[in-house]
Enzyme design. Sequence first.
Site, PDB file in Angstrom:
ATOM      1  N   HIS A   1      -5.193   1.985   2.281  1.00  0.00           N
ATOM      2  CA  HIS A   1      -3.945   1.261   2.515  1.00  0.00           C
ATOM      3  C   HIS A   1      -2.908   1.652   1.475  1.00  0.00           C
ATOM      4  O   HIS A   1      -3.230   1.984   0.350  1.00  0.00           O
ATOM      5  CB  HIS A   1      -4.174  -0.251   2.505  1.00  0.00           C
ATOM      6  CG  HIS A   1      -4.529  -0.787   1.148  1.00  0.00           C
ATOM      7  ND1 HIS A   1      -5.775  -0.663   0.605  1.00  0.00           N
ATOM      8  CD2 HIS A   1      -3.780  -1.430   0.231  1.00  0.00           C
ATOM      9  CE1 HIS A   1      -5.788  -1.212  -0.598  1.00  0.00           C
ATOM     10  NE2 HIS A   1      -4.582  -1.684  -0.851  1.00  0.00           N
TER      11      HIS A   1
ATOM     12  N   HIS B   1       1.516   4.899  -2.662  1.00  0.00           N
ATOM     13  CA  HIS B   1       0.347   5.749  -2.907  1.00  0.00           C
ATOM     14  C   HIS B   1      -0.889   5.083  -2.311  1.00  0.00           C
ATOM     15  O   HIS B   1      -0.870   3.896  -2.018  1.00  0.00           O
ATOM     16  CB  HIS B   1       0.139   5.944  -4.419  1.00  0.00           C
ATOM     17  CG  HIS B   1       0.006   4.646  -5.149  1.00  0.00           C
ATOM     18  ND1 HIS B   1       1.078   4.030  -5.761  1.00  0.00           N
ATOM     19  CD2 HIS B   1      -1.054   3.811  -5.328  1.00  0.00           C
ATOM     20  CE1 HIS B   1       0.676   2.877  -6.294  1.00  0.00           C
ATOM     21  NE2 HIS B   1      -0.621   2.719  -6.032  1.00  0.00           N
TER      22      HIS B   1
END
Length: 190
Positions: A127, A42
Amino acid sequence: MRLFAAVLPPEGVVDELAAEVAELKELPDAGALRWTAREGWHFTLAFYGEVDDGLVPELSARLERAARRSEPFALALRGGGQFGHGRALWVGAEGELPALRLLADRAEAAARKAGVEMGEHRRYKAHLTVARSRDAVDVRPYVAALGEFTGRTWTVGELVLVRSRLPRSGVPGEQPRYEAVARWALGGAG
C-alpha cells in the site's frame, strides 16, 4: 536515525497518481483528510523506526545483499483501500506482488540479522498512503473512486533505505521529510 526500506515509484507514475489524488480532493469532505505530499509516496517494505547509528552499516550491508538476491519485477498502482476506519487511505498495487512481498520479507530479515528490534512479524500488505486522519472518516467514496484507478506498469529495479524526519515546527499540515540514504539495484545490476 528513523529509517525504513522502500520501493519508490518513478516520476511518471507519481504524476499519474497526483492527477488521481487531485480528483479525490474534489470529493465532498476531502478537507477532513490530511493528504500526504507526493514526496512521501512510497511502498514501505519494512519500517525500522529509530536505528542506532552503529547498526546502520550492518543494516546497509544486509539490505545490499537482499537487493542483489532479488530480481527486478513489474508493478503498477491499482485500486485502493483503508486502514483503521478511514484513518489511512491508500492506493494498492498489482503486478508481481509475490516478488514485492519477498523483497519486504528480505528487508525485514536484514534488519533482524543486523540487530534492529523489529517487533512481531506481520504479513506484508502492499500500500501507498495518500491520506490520513486522526478521526474515523467515511472514506468509502474515495475507495470507490480508487477502484477505477490503474497506473502504468513499471519495473522495480532498486531497494531504497529512507530516512524520515518528523515535523518539529508544530505548524498544522507540516509533512514528514524523506531522504534516500542508500539505493541498491535489484539483481546486482547497474
